[in-house]
Design an enzyme around this catalytic site. Structure first.
Site, PDB file in Angstrom:
ATOM      1  N   ASP A  12      -7.783  -6.047   1.167  1.00 37.10           N
ATOM      2  CA  ASP A  12      -7.443  -4.633   1.094  1.00 37.10           C
ATOM      3  C   ASP A  12      -8.785  -3.906   0.933  1.00 37.10           C
ATOM      4  OD1 ASP A  12      -6.010  -2.210   0.675  1.00 37.10           O
ATOM      5  OD2 ASP A  12      -6.284  -2.458  -1.490  1.00 37.10           O
ATOM      6  N   ASP A  32      -9.371  -0.097  -0.319  1.00 41.14           N
ATOM      7  CA  ASP A  32      -9.504   0.822  -1.445  1.00 41.14           C
ATOM      8  C   ASP A  32      -9.187   0.095  -2.757  1.00 41.14           C
ATOM      9  OD1 ASP A  32      -9.968   3.387  -2.539  1.00 41.14           O
ATOM     10  OD2 ASP A  32      -7.815   3.637  -2.808  1.00 41.14           O
ATOM     11  N   LYS A  65       1.599  -2.681   4.591  1.00 39.73           N
ATOM     12  CA  LYS A  65       1.951  -3.605   3.516  1.00 39.73           C
ATOM     13  C   LYS A  65       3.026  -2.995   2.621  1.00 39.73           C
ATOM     14  CE  LYS A  65      -2.454  -3.455   2.535  1.00 39.73           C
ATOM     15  NZ  LYS A  65      -3.739  -3.548   1.818  1.00 39.73           N
ATOM     16  N   ASP A  79      -5.762  -5.165  -4.757  1.00 42.56           N
ATOM     17  CA  ASP A  79      -5.702  -4.594  -6.105  1.00 42.56           C
ATOM     18  C   ASP A  79      -4.301  -4.125  -6.478  1.00 42.56           C
ATOM     19  OD1 ASP A  79      -5.724  -2.343  -4.357  1.00 42.56           O
ATOM     20  OD2 ASP A  79      -6.406  -1.065  -6.004  1.00 42.56           O
TER      21      ASP A  79
END
EC number: 3.1.3.18
Lengths: 304, 304
Positions: B29, B31, B225, B250
């Site tokens: 991922d 960010d 996602k 995260d």
């Protein structure tokens, strides 16, 4: 009541008298029942006059939160229909009354996503409303290290139909609900769409309310129809019995459900969003006691 | 797998080698993992270089739809991290690919609620995108007898994060979905909030998607996602086996769930939205295989 509700009966010259005699008060939805956009529906004036002359109590219950009771009374006035503010129960008023009834502290503020009606009713109830039309042109700065400051004394966010919805308002409401401890999330109503014009259905308060549900992962307290919050209020004020009331509306999932939830008789009029084929569709589980093409059918069928 | 997933293991010098040797590709991922706002997270550059030097395939999977793959590649470039467009799978790209894979007719148009990234990826896939940033300053006329005209050839509405959301766009998307027969409703993703700045979480695509759910009473097709749509695409392109992949993210409900749904190994990093207390909270049912403070823990623990 157990089992399926029996199918709605068409209002006729035969059954109208029994309905009329069995109720002391008629509760009307406004949009699609009294007016459509800015046009009064045919025969409404004469029907309301007849009902008043026969001693029936009239009450107007609308999910439209963009206006205050005062503004609704002005609208009735502009059509030449005499209605007082005391007879009007709007979802903007309901939001303010919900706070009052629940002893919301007057030193706390309320952030509004919606129109002037919410702000005005909050003020009349003694609360400070932030947001509303005043935030219509604001923009959230979208850059790094930018802190979006929100008022930590906001203890409730009221969400209604907002023609000037923007990211700033969604952000402000979201931060209050997510970050201010105990902040209430109140929806005036959750109508998916409404007849903002007589030609089309446009997104209703349900659109803005769902947006805040999406960003906060919270469900709102709904104060408008079909919630019975307004009914409890109305009963206290007028000392009426719900079994001696008839709710007249054009929507099955708000008006008719509201009437049924409260134990009223119900009359669906086909002058708004619901067609006869929607009413009779097997997927529809909400059946009013009666249905008619429009409010003035009552006048004509009674032959008064 | 039946029964509860066992609790996540902290990544240590003891278990990192086994993880490293068991995978051929790392999916990241962006960010909260690679960067936070416009700041690269410490040690990312060195970690990615080491992984490449050991022959690991790198793939970047982001739910951020406001930018196109080209724009993401430029962002990596600005940090001095060499990443090619082919290694980037954004939800804006996923929306365009969903239409492609499902043989959406090129003569039909697509209305976008969201950023430039969606419009650009639609164009690259051969489609005509309407809306997006071009409708940021438009206003629906709110008066009686006003007909809001929408393009009848719109066959899909794609909704993503939109910093310039307004009533006009909500109305346009709503009318296409409600009135154009067979019109698709595609969500890039449903993240409730995101770290648009490193200081605060702001409403994410889940806010705009929910708004359209509220007005259309429809549920969207989600392409980002945790939907595995992108994974199927990625597998075709790179001929990899999901059991030999590790998803690094995260967020539990998007990244880790996405990895688990696809059968990948999963590594949660605590450099973004998820804290160790959220991970260990009894209400959390999503447990990654491993967790670490940040991506560069892999580099440090391997001692490479």
């Amino acid at each position: 009541m157990n089992g399926a509700k029996s199918a709605a009966q068409l209002l006729t010259a035969t059954n109208v008298r029994a309905l009329f005699d069995s109720v002391d008060a008629f509760l009307f939805d406004c949009d699609g029942v009294i007016w459509k956009g800015d046009k009064l529906i045919d025969g409404v004036l004469q029907t309301l006059e007849m009902l008043r002359s026969k001693g029936k109590k009239l009450v107007f219950v609308t999910n439209n939160s963009t206006q205050s009771r005062r503004q609704f009374a002005d609208k009735f006035q502009s059509f030449g229909v005499p209605v007082s503010q005391d007879e009007i129960f709007s979802s903007s008023f309901a939001a303010a009354m919900y706070l009052k009834v629940n002893n919301f502290p007057p030193e706390k503020k309320v952030y509004a996503i919606g129109g002037e009606g919410i702000i005005e009713e909050l003020q009349l109830a003694g609360y400070t409303g932030l947001g509303g039309p005043a935030d219509g042109d604001k923009r959230a700065e979208w850059k790094s290290n930018c802190l979006f400051e929100h008022d930590k004394s906001v203890g409730a966010v009221v969400v209604g139909l907002d023609p000037n919805i923007n990211y700033y308002k969604l952000q402000y409401g979201t931060l209050c609900i997510r970050e201010n401890p105990g902040c209430l999330f109140i929806a005036t109503n959750r109508d998916a769409v409404g007849h903002m014009t007589d030609l089309q259905e446009w997104p209703g308060a349900g659109c803005m309310v769902a947006a805040i549900c999406g960003s906060t992962e919270r469900e709102p307290i709904v104060v408008g129809k079909p919630s019975t919050f307004l009914m409890e209020f109305l009963l206290k004020k007028f000392q009426l019995s719900t079994s001696r009331m008839c709710m007249v509306g054009d929507r099955l999932d708000t008006d008719i459900l509201f009437g049924q939830n409260a134990g009223c008789k119900t009359l669906l009029v086909l002058s708004g969003v619901t067609t006869q084929s929607i009413l009779e569709d097997p997927s529809n589980s909400i059946q009013p006691d009666f249905y008619a093409s429009k409010v003035s059918d009552v006048l004509e069928l009674l032959g008064e």
